[in-house]
Write a protein that holds these residues in place. Sequence first.
Motif: not given
Length: 213
Positions: A98-115, A122-129, A178-179
């Motif tokens: 969570k701390t990583f996600a909120k850093q200044q300048g923008g952050a991208i996290l990838d995983g299974r439960d991020i969104g 998160a401003e943008v959520k993608l689910f890649v399949i 859902p979003d």
Amino acid sequence: MSFTVAIDGPAASGKGTISRAIAQHFGFAHLDTGLLYRAVGKKALALGDGPEIAVQIARELTAEDLNSDDLRTAEVAVAASKVASIPEVRSALVDFQKTFAKQQGGAILDGRDIGTVICPNAEVKLFVIANAKVRARRRYKELSEKGEKITELQVLNDIQARDARDAGRDTAPMVAAPDALVLDTSEMSIAQAIAAALAAIEGKLSLTANGLD
Ligand code: DC
């Protein structure tokens, strides 16, 4: 400015490649959260596989543990998926993400439960399949190029077992928010997948910059 991109999806769907490209394009910091679980899984393989040991390892994890060379093996992937189903392991890793996600300048996290769990706002959520056979072929190529002795069928079996474990666990299962925008990369080149992700983020960034969102 804090701007968070959450990218989730199953193994070898292309989310790591897409995330690295987005991070580079926008100058965002990138966290591959699978590495956290892989680092715990790798240590658990060495120390014993009781849940208490895995929880202790997760609580004591350091940034250095994420730099270990051999976190991307097939054996460590299975161990990661197993420790990731332990709720206390997951909760030990939440604050860091969570701390990583909120850093200044923008952050991208990838995983299974991020969104869904780590960055529900998160401003943008993608689910890649991508379909499992395509994913197995991609991962087999990566692993065999690194010299790992494994067959494509073994990779497919591991991926399917991991998908079932990651999607079926009670705590923070792998599921599209859902979003989230669902991006199926089965028939896409890397360049096409990256372009689709960039377009989604650019659209959102310009709305945010114009105060429309
Ligand atoms: O993304 P990856 O394949 O490196 O992840 C390895 C395992 O870690 C995956 O099978 C499930 C777990 N994981 C998780 O449960 N939650 C995350 N946010 C990232 C990974």
